[in-house]
Design a protein around this motif. Structure first.
Motif, PDB file in Angstrom:
ATOM      1  N   VAL A 111      -3.025   5.068   5.887  1.00 19.32           N
ATOM      2  CA  VAL A 111      -1.623   4.664   6.059  1.00 19.32           C
ATOM      3  C   VAL A 111      -0.780   5.908   6.314  1.00 19.32           C
ATOM      4  N   GLN A 112      -0.099   5.946   7.470  1.00 18.92           N
ATOM      5  CA  GLN A 112       0.760   7.065   7.841  1.00 18.92           C
ATOM      6  C   GLN A 112       2.227   6.801   7.536  1.00 18.92           C
ATOM      7  N   GLU A 113       2.677   5.569   7.835  1.00 18.98           N
ATOM      8  CA  GLU A 113       4.068   5.184   7.627  1.00 18.98           C
ATOM      9  C   GLU A 113       4.121   3.744   7.131  1.00 18.98           C
ATOM     10  N   ILE A 114       5.234   3.410   6.471  1.00 18.05           N
ATOM     11  CA  ILE A 114       5.437   2.061   5.953  1.00 18.05           C
ATOM     12  C   ILE A 114       6.825   1.600   6.366  1.00 18.05           C
ATOM     13  N   ASP A 115       6.898   0.362   6.852  1.00 19.38           N
ATOM     14  CA  ASP A 115       8.184  -0.224   7.225  1.00 19.38           C
ATOM     15  C   ASP A 115       8.268  -1.593   6.562  1.00 19.38           C
ATOM     16  N   ASN A 173      -7.434   6.664  20.670  1.00 12.46           N
ATOM     17  CA  ASN A 173      -6.247   6.149  21.352  1.00 12.46           C
ATOM     18  C   ASN A 173      -5.146   7.192  21.215  1.00 12.46           C
ATOM     19  N   GLN A 174      -3.973   6.890  21.656  1.00  8.82           N
ATOM     20  CA  GLN A 174      -2.915   7.878  21.696  1.00  8.82           C
ATOM     21  C   GLN A 174      -2.222   8.089  20.360  1.00  8.82           C
ATOM     22  N   GLY A 175      -2.561   7.364  19.369  1.00  8.24           N
ATOM     23  CA  GLY A 175      -1.919   7.567  18.074  1.00  8.24           C
ATOM     24  C   GLY A 175      -2.141   6.401  17.139  1.00  8.24           C
ATOM     25  N   PRO A 176      -1.444   6.439  16.017  1.00  8.56           N
ATOM     26  CA  PRO A 176      -1.585   5.368  15.025  1.00  8.56           C
ATOM     27  C   PRO A 176      -1.087   4.026  15.556  1.00  8.56           C
ATOM     28  N   PHE A 236       0.844  -1.187   0.000  1.00  4.93           N
ATOM     29  CA  PHE A 236       0.000   0.000   0.000  1.00  4.93           C
ATOM     30  C   PHE A 236       0.883   1.241   0.000  1.00  4.93           C
ATOM     31  N   GLN A 237       0.374   2.344  -0.499  1.00  7.37           N
ATOM     32  CA  GLN A 237       1.099   3.601  -0.489  1.00  7.37           C
ATOM     33  C   GLN A 237       0.687   4.440   0.710  1.00  7.37           C
ATOM     34  N   ARG A 238       1.596   5.316   1.134  1.00  4.86           N
ATOM     35  CA  ARG A 238       1.267   6.257   2.203  1.00  4.86           C
ATOM     36  C   ARG A 238       0.063   7.078   1.748  1.00  4.86           C
ATOM     37  N   GLY A 239      -0.893   7.248   2.653  1.00  2.00           N
ATOM     38  CA  GLY A 239      -2.104   7.997   2.353  1.00  2.00           C
ATOM     39  C   GLY A 239      -3.259   7.143   1.869  1.00  2.00           C
TER      40      GLY A 239
END
Length: 73
Positions: free
Chosen positions: A27-31, A52-55, A6-9
């Motif tokens: 999607v915020q980040e990819i690893d 929640n506190q974040g992604p 998947f692509q960011r965004g």
């Protein structure tokens, strides 16, 4: 990126059996795993409607694409 990643965004839906099943997010980040023989992708997803506190991080197999890249940058 390799096909199937998947692509960011991109808008995705969680499909694993967890409390987050059927929720959507962006999607915020990819690893990608460091293993050259096996391509494992991990995605940091900002879930819609979850306080929640974040992604949160999910593996590629735990997600399905529901919308194209929404990143306008």
């Amino acid at each position: 990126m390799k096909q199937g990643a998947f692509q960011r965004g991109s808008k995705v839906r969680v499909i694993n059996y967890s409390p987050f099943r059927c929720l959507t997010g962006i999607v915020q980040e990819i690893d990608k795993s460091a293993d050259i023989e096996v391509s494992l992708y991990f995605y940091c997803i900002q879930l819609d409607g979850v306080n929640n506190q974040g992604p949160m991080w999910f593996q590629h197999e735990e997600l399905e694409l529901v919308g194209l890249n929404t990143n306008t940058r």
